[in-house]
Design an enzyme around this catalytic site. Structure first.
Site, short mmCIF file in Angstrom:
data_model
loop_
_atom_site.label_atom_id
_atom_site.label_comp_id
_atom_site.label_asym_id
_atom_site.label_seq_id
_atom_site.Cartn_x
_atom_site.Cartn_y
_atom_site.Cartn_z
N LYS A 175 -4.71 -19.40 6.53
CA LYS A 175 -4.25 -20.77 6.08
C LYS A 175 -3.10 -20.63 5.21
O LYS A 175 -3.35 -19.79 4.33
CB LYS A 175 -5.30 -21.62 5.32
N LYS B 185 -14.85 -6.39 6.27
CA LYS B 185 -14.03 -7.48 6.68
C LYS B 185 -14.40 -8.62 5.57
O LYS B 185 -15.23 -9.01 5.34
CB LYS B 185 -14.25 -7.90 8.06
N ILE C 11 -4.58 -17.80 2.46
CA ILE C 11 -5.79 -17.26 2.80
C ILE C 11 -5.63 -16.34 4.23
O ILE C 11 -5.38 -17.06 5.27
CB ILE C 11 -6.76 -18.55 2.83
N GLY D 185 -1.28 -22.58 2.43
CA GLY D 185 -1.11 -23.85 1.84
C GLY D 185 -0.14 -23.76 0.62
O GLY D 185 0.72 -22.75 0.65
N ALA D 186 0.08 -25.21 -0.06
CA ALA D 186 1.06 -24.87 -1.19
C ALA D 186 1.06 -23.96 -2.25
O ALA D 186 1.79 -23.43 -2.78
CB ALA D 186 1.39 -26.46 -1.56
N GLU D 187 -0.30 -23.83 -2.42
CA GLU D 187 -0.62 -22.95 -3.69
C GLU D 187 -1.31 -21.56 -3.39
O GLU D 187 -1.04 -20.55 -4.35
CB GLU D 187 -1.82 -23.60 -4.53
N ASP E 72 -13.13 -30.88 -3.87
CA ASP E 72 -12.66 -30.96 -2.75
C ASP E 72 -13.77 -30.81 -1.74
O ASP E 72 -13.59 -30.14 -0.62
CB ASP E 72 -11.52 -29.86 -2.35
#
Length: 207
Positions: free
Chosen positions: A5, A21, A12, A7-9, A121
């Protein structure tokens, strides 16, 4: 490196740490901020999220184990949970499975709130089912609070997320979240009253 992912911040991605892993969450530098302030914000948010994950785990809530926190580069190296996001499977499981899973979700939220942890969240995208356990992930918006209002907002966000994503199962899912929550959090009545109050405020604003 496999990106999960962007994201804006934060970014990941999957990586390897000491032969295992792992998932790495790396907070992204913001060039529009003063460099010293940017470093401090990213470091502090990384520290806070790692602490929330660790404290949630101590409270009995399944979360990815934190292996290493790189404060200089604002990275958290954590356990890779190889399972299914609840968001992706709710439509394909039985009613009995929904009941069991979401009672467990409610119990775990109660454990978080008993430890004064606000996830910030709560959505079915941030819950992963693996071998019968529901793991809570992404505490990036989380914080510590003893306020009933904050706990009410936390639960209400989940209710709204379920209404948006799994509308046909809303009543079944919510009823069982509440059943689980009551089992593990002694102040449940105050929080559920607050959820109703927040929902009424929302309806009033919509008018």
């Amino acid at each position: 490196m496999e990106i999960i992912k962007r994201g804006a911040e934060a970014l990941i991605y999957v990586d390897y740490f000491e032969g295992r892993k792992v998932i790495v969450k790396e907070r992204i530098k913001k060039t529009y901020r003063i460099p010293e302030l940017d470093f401090q914000l990213r470091r502090d948010r990384t520290r806070r999220e790692a602490k929330l994950l660790t404290e949630a785990r101590k409270a009995g809530v399944p979360t990815p184990q934190v292996f290493y926190v790189d404060e200089v580069n604002s990275k958290i190296y954590m356990e890779y949970i190889d399972g299914y996001k609840l968001k992706d499977i709710v439509d394909f499981i039985s009613e009995n499975e929904i009941i069991d899973i979401f009672q467990a979700v409610g119990e775990n939220i109660g454990r978080l709130h008993s430890s004064f942890i606000i996830h910030g969240d709560l959505t079915t995208s941030n819950m992963i089912l693996k071998e019968g356990k529901v793991y809570f992930i992404d505490f990036g918006l989380g914080f510590f609070s003893k306020r009933i209002e904050d706990m009410g907002v936390d639960l209400n966000l989940l209710r709204e997320a379920v209404k948006s994503t799994h509308f046909h199962f809303l009543n079944l899912i919510w009823e069982n979240i509440v059943i689980g929550y009551k089992k593990s959090f002694k102040e449940w009545e105050k929080v559920l009253k607050k959820v109703d109050e927040i929902e009424r405020r929302g309806r009033y604003v919509e008018r």
